[in-house]
Design a protein around this motif. Structure first.
Motif, PDB file in Angstrom:
ATOM      1  N   UNK A  63     -45.333  32.999  59.300  1.00 21.33           N
ATOM      2  CA  UNK A  63     -43.961  32.390  59.308  1.00 21.33           C
ATOM      3  C   UNK A  63     -43.376  32.688  57.863  1.00 21.33           C
ATOM      4  N   UNK A  64     -42.205  31.868  57.873  1.00 16.33           N
ATOM      5  CA  UNK A  64     -41.465  32.041  56.465  1.00 16.33           C
ATOM      6  C   UNK A  64     -41.117  30.736  56.274  1.00 16.33           C
ATOM      7  N   UNK A  65     -41.183  30.301  54.968  1.00 20.55           N
ATOM      8  CA  UNK A  65     -40.245  29.281  54.448  1.00 20.55           C
ATOM      9  C   UNK A  65     -39.163  29.696  53.920  1.00 20.55           C
ATOM     10  N   UNK A  66     -38.025  29.108  54.339  1.00 21.35           N
ATOM     11  CA  UNK A  66     -36.636  29.639  54.240  1.00 21.35           C
ATOM     12  C   UNK A  66     -35.677  28.515  54.231  1.00 21.35           C
ATOM     13  N   UNK A  67     -34.942  28.024  53.084  1.00 20.86           N
ATOM     14  CA  UNK A  67     -34.221  27.078  52.983  1.00 20.86           C
ATOM     15  C   UNK A  67     -34.417  25.873  53.253  1.00 20.86           C
ATOM     16  N   UNK A  68     -35.746  25.488  52.733  1.00 11.47           N
ATOM     17  CA  UNK A  68     -36.491  24.196  52.632  1.00 11.47           C
ATOM     18  C   UNK A  68     -36.907  24.031  54.103  1.00 11.47           C
ATOM     19  N   UNK A  69     -37.023  24.954  54.957  1.00 10.99           N
ATOM     20  CA  UNK A  69     -37.609  24.800  56.499  1.00 10.99           C
ATOM     21  C   UNK A  69     -38.617  25.770  56.532  1.00 10.99           C
ATOM     22  N   UNK A  70     -39.770  25.314  57.398  1.00 10.19           N
ATOM     23  CA  UNK A  70     -40.605  26.541  57.694  1.00 10.19           C
ATOM     24  C   UNK A  70     -40.611  27.062  59.173  1.00 10.19           C
ATOM     25  N   UNK A  71     -40.122  28.428  59.279  1.00 10.31           N
ATOM     26  CA  UNK A  71     -39.896  29.085  60.447  1.00 10.31           C
ATOM     27  C   UNK A  71     -41.181  29.856  60.792  1.00 10.31           C
ATOM     28  N   UNK A  72     -41.363  29.886  62.213  1.00  8.39           N
ATOM     29  CA  UNK A  72     -42.404  30.414  62.631  1.00  8.39           C
ATOM     30  C   UNK A  72     -41.859  31.734  63.220  1.00  8.39           C
ATOM     31  N   UNK A  73     -42.479  32.921  63.068  1.00  6.78           N
ATOM     32  CA  UNK A  73     -42.201  34.157  63.415  1.00  6.78           C
ATOM     33  C   UNK A  73     -42.433  34.290  64.965  1.00  6.78           C
ATOM     34  N   UNK A  74     -41.225  34.977  65.553  1.00  3.15           N
ATOM     35  CA  UNK A  74     -41.274  35.442  66.849  1.00  3.15           C
ATOM     36  C   UNK A  74     -41.468  36.752  66.979  1.00  3.15           C
ATOM     37  N   UNK A  75     -40.852  37.758  65.937  1.00  6.67           N
ATOM     38  CA  UNK A  75     -40.946  39.139  65.798  1.00  6.67           C
ATOM     39  C   UNK A  75     -40.564  39.660  64.544  1.00  6.67           C
TER      40      UNK A  75
END
Length: 129
Positions: A63-75
């Protein structure tokens, strides 16, 4: 409001399924334009650029840490990255010269956000080379 900001508002924000949007110049990883209230910091612009050019496999896995949040990769592929964090999401589309970024939040349809930003990305591929 300038022409590019109007384009972001007309094509994305008015769908009611895009919360914020921005355009990053690949030449120098600077934010060219963003919608009102979207303060995309230079380090976050660099994170997105690096995701496409250096860390695509890592983004898929972690995933990606972006603007103080961890995001899970969907695609994630060479042209677009879809990320999700609970009821929020971020879509990034890469053209030859720019990265277009759109976010959505709870109550918005991710599919509409994706369609809108992908169409704008196609427009940029044809017009803003």
């Amino acid at each position: 409001m300038n022409q590019i900001q109007s384009l972001l508002n007309d094509c994305l924000i008015r769908t009611k399924h895009v919360e914020h949007a921005a355009i990053i110049k690949l030449k120098d990883n600077s934010v060219w334009e963003s919608t009102v209230g979207f303060n995309l910091q230079p380090q976050n612009a660099l994170i997105l650029s690096s995701a496409f050019f250096k860390n695509l496999l890592q983004v898929r896995r972690e995933g990606l840490y972006f603007q103080e949040k961890q995001y899970k990769c969907v695609r994630a592929d060479a042209y677009s990255i879809y990320l999700k964090n609970e009821n929020r999401g971020l879509i990034a589309v890469k053209t030859d010269s720019y990265i277009l970024v759109a976010t959505y939040s709870e109550g918005m349809y991710p599919s509409v956000c994706v369609e809108a930003i992908e169409k704008l990305g196609n427009y940029f591929m044809c017009i803003y080379v």
